[in-house]
Design a protein around this motif. Structure first.
Motif, mmCIF file in Angstrom:
data_model
loop_
_atom_site.group_PDB
_atom_site.id
_atom_site.type_symbol
_atom_site.label_atom_id
_atom_site.label_comp_id
_atom_site.label_asym_id
_atom_site.label_seq_id
_atom_site.Cartn_x
_atom_site.Cartn_y
_atom_site.Cartn_z
ATOM 1 N N GLU A 9 0.816 -1.218 0.000
ATOM 2 C CA GLU A 9 0.000 0.000 0.000
ATOM 3 C C GLU A 9 0.848 1.265 0.000
ATOM 4 O OE1 GLU A 9 -2.447 -0.652 3.396
ATOM 5 O OE2 GLU A 9 -3.914 -1.872 2.313
ATOM 6 N N SER A 10 2.077 1.153 0.498
ATOM 7 C CA SER A 10 2.975 2.309 0.484
ATOM 8 C C SER A 10 3.796 2.371 -0.802
ATOM 9 C CB SER A 10 3.915 2.253 1.688
ATOM 10 O OG SER A 10 4.764 1.118 1.596
ATOM 11 N N ASN A 11 3.462 1.486 -1.760
ATOM 12 C CA ASN A 11 4.117 1.437 -3.069
ATOM 13 C C ASN A 11 5.618 1.182 -2.971
ATOM 14 O OD1 ASN A 11 1.717 1.955 -4.584
ATOM 15 N ND2 ASN A 11 1.874 4.125 -4.005
ATOM 16 N N LYS A 12 6.027 0.402 -1.990
ATOM 17 C CA LYS A 12 7.436 0.054 -1.845
ATOM 18 C C LYS A 12 7.706 -1.296 -2.501
ATOM 19 C CE LYS A 12 8.647 2.439 2.472
ATOM 20 N NZ LYS A 12 9.214 2.248 3.840
ATOM 21 N N PRO A 13 8.539 -1.330 -3.559
ATOM 22 C CA PRO A 13 8.946 -2.639 -4.085
ATOM 23 C C PRO A 13 9.628 -3.435 -2.971
ATOM 24 C CG PRO A 13 9.627 -0.861 -5.549
ATOM 25 C CD PRO A 13 9.184 -0.215 -4.271
ATOM 26 N N THR A 14 9.276 -4.705 -2.863
ATOM 27 C CA THR A 14 9.708 -5.495 -1.708
ATOM 28 C C THR A 14 10.411 -6.769 -2.136
ATOM 29 O OG1 THR A 14 7.836 -4.651 -0.426
ATOM 30 C CG2 THR A 14 8.944 -6.610 0.430
ATOM 31 N N SER A 15 11.480 -7.099 -1.420
ATOM 32 C CA SER A 15 12.155 -8.385 -1.572
ATOM 33 C C SER A 15 12.081 -9.126 -0.249
ATOM 34 C CB SER A 15 13.621 -8.196 -1.975
ATOM 35 O OG SER A 15 13.718 -7.631 -3.262
ATOM 36 N N ILE A 16 12.070 -10.451 -0.313
ATOM 37 C CA ILE A 16 11.944 -11.286 0.879
ATOM 38 C C ILE A 16 13.220 -12.086 1.072
ATOM 39 C CG2 ILE A 16 10.735 -13.252 1.912
ATOM 40 C CD1 ILE A 16 8.209 -12.331 0.468
#
Length: 493
Positions: free
Chosen positions: A95-102
């Protein structure tokens, strides 16, 4: 990262906390140093007094934003709770438009499985792994769940998917739930039924996924204690500084964070059965404290002065060779003989000749009973051949998970060879021989050679349809008499 900065999200694992104490890197810091991220989000299920010093230390090692979030779990292997916590934070980042890696490496296998499920369906992410042996690298999950998941999975509720993905044996498990036609396994079932009628401790050996918990619950549900509680504790998933509290309980104020009295698993199991899984993971200091409670049922909760007495049936399970652990001083011999009254050795699936197809059909039927969306799924001939050809290092657990994945994204009633291949987790070849065992931990070369001979003799006999001369030729043996000798020596029909 192709120049794009992202947020890395990860659970904090035991090796990360140790990194601060030993001044090493650990999986999280190793990844942050090897790849470019503009922030990191860390979830933890450890006490604040252990996590806070690590976070403060981590911030001195890197120059990016660090956010930490307490994610309290009743158990570090509770799939439902892990799913809710991970979903909550991934949704917030989306929702904060942050591309995310795990980062997959820290945490329990249940945490890693949930990351993969969410990162391939609801919140498309890149995955990373970090290990001492291979360093930091991207993890390529070998299928596109989000595309192939749709046909069957769209009709499944979240709660139903949790139930289907569950790895635990049913609480009302009985010996009839142990599906086999293998002579050795049938004999094990008979032995277990005999042990179930006697109020003695039982030690169950077996690799991960071979059904140790299923046997334990079947034993509990057979005896007079079946109306009592069955308490399960994974000894390998508990932090060393909390194991006494988990086993024996504590009183209010016994230590920081002990805000109320709490019963340990021994007291919770009073009148019933206590199943200690991963029993071989217990530290020697804990092992000595178990002796007394196993001798007379008495113990003292952490911080208390009054002794308590319980009446329990103990079942322990391990995938370690405790005889070797004793010889190398890692396991107490007196505790071993206290537990090893009734002993069951569960074979890996690759040694259960005749059971693979039977189990596959049974598991598919069980999945269909849990949700009608999966009703009618059958295996094609080619799919069965793929299943037979696999080594199934994760045993029955891996087979079940593979069939579930294949069923979810298969559009027809017949599971094809392609469905099964896509559902399998392929293992990347390493620069070293991937069949090599860790010699530094000690191995028995004779047992390894015997296992290789047995596997290849069975395969050669299968390919030659039982023709000994042809099988011997396939194996490079000089005569079928040598093959016959091996078959007699190793008990091969």
């Amino acid at each position: 990262m192709n120049g794009q900065l992202t947020t890395l999200i990860s659970w904090i694992g035991a090796n990360d906390l140790k990194a601060k104490e030993t001044q090493t890197l650990g999986p999280i810091l190793s990844t942050l140093k090897a790849e470019s991220f503009d922030s990191v989000e860390l979830l933890y299920n450890y006490p604040e007094n252990r996590v806070k010093p690590y976070i403060e230390w981590l911030k001195t090692q890197i120059s990016i934003d660090v956010s930490s979030h307490s994610a309290s779990l009743s158990s570090p292997v509770h799939f439902g709770e892990i799913y809710q916590k991970a979903y909550q934070h991934l949704k917030r980042l989306q929702e904060s438009n942050k591309p995310t890696s795990i980062l997959l490496s820290p945490g329990t296998p249940a945490m890693q499985a949930v990351w993969i499920l969410l990162g391939k369906t609801r919140f498309p992410c890149e995955f990373y792994q970090s290990s001492i042996e291979e360093g930091v690298k991207r993890a390529d999950i070998p299928f596109n769940v989000s595309a192939e998941y749709i046909p069957a999975a769209t009709s499944l509720s979240t709660d139903k998917l949790h139930a289907l993905s569950g790895l635990e044996a049913p609480i009302d498990a009985a010996f009839d739930d142990i599906i086999t036609q293998n002579p050795f396994m049938l004999r094990l079932k008979q032995q277990a039924q005999i042990l179930a009628k006697r109020n003695i401790p039982v030690l169950i050996y077996g690799e991960t996924g071979t059904g140790k918990e299923l046997f334990a619950k079947a034993i509990h549900n057979t005896i007079s204690r079946k109306d009592g509680p069955l308490i399960v504790l994974n000894c390998g998933a508990i932090a060393p500084d909390l194991i006494d509290s988990e086993l024996f309980g504590h009183v209010k104020g016994a230590f920081t964070g002990a805000t109320s009295n709490r019963k340990g698993v021994f007291e919770q199991a009073d009148g019933g059965t206590l199943f200690l899984d991963e029993f071989g993971e217990l530290e020697p200091s804990v092992q000595v404290r178990l002796l007394r409670v196993l001798e007379d049922g008495s113990f003292i909760p952490v911080g208390a002065t009054a002794q308590k007495v319980v009446d329990i049936r103990l079942i322990a399970a391990t995938n370690r060779d405790l005889s070797t652990e004793i010889a190398e001083g890692r396991f107490r011999e007196d505790l071993f003989y206290r537990i090893a009254i009734g002993v069951l050795h569960l074979p890996p699936l690759r040694q259960r000749e005749g059971d693979l197809q039977l189990l596959a059909d049974s598991l598919l039927s069980a999945l269909a009973e849990q949700d009608e969306v999966l009703l009618g799924k059958k295996l094609s001939v080619d799919a069965r051949n793929i299943i037979i050809s696999q080594s199934w290092k994760g045993n029955v657990r891996e087979l079940r998970a593979t069939l579930l994945r294949a069923s979810l994204w298969s559009e027809g009633d017949e599971l094809t060879a392609t469905d099964i291949r896509q559902a399998l987790f392929s293992r990347e070849p390493s620069t070293s021989d991937e069949t090599m065992l860790d010699v530094s931990q000690g191995i028995d070369i004779n047992d390894i050679l015997t296992d290789i001979k047995v596997r290849y003799v069975k395969k050669a006999l299968e390919v030659s349809h039982g023709h000994k001369a042809q099988a011997a030729e396939l194996l490079g043996l000089k005569s079928h008499q040598v093959l016959s000798t091996w078959m007699q020596k190793y008990g091969i029909n």
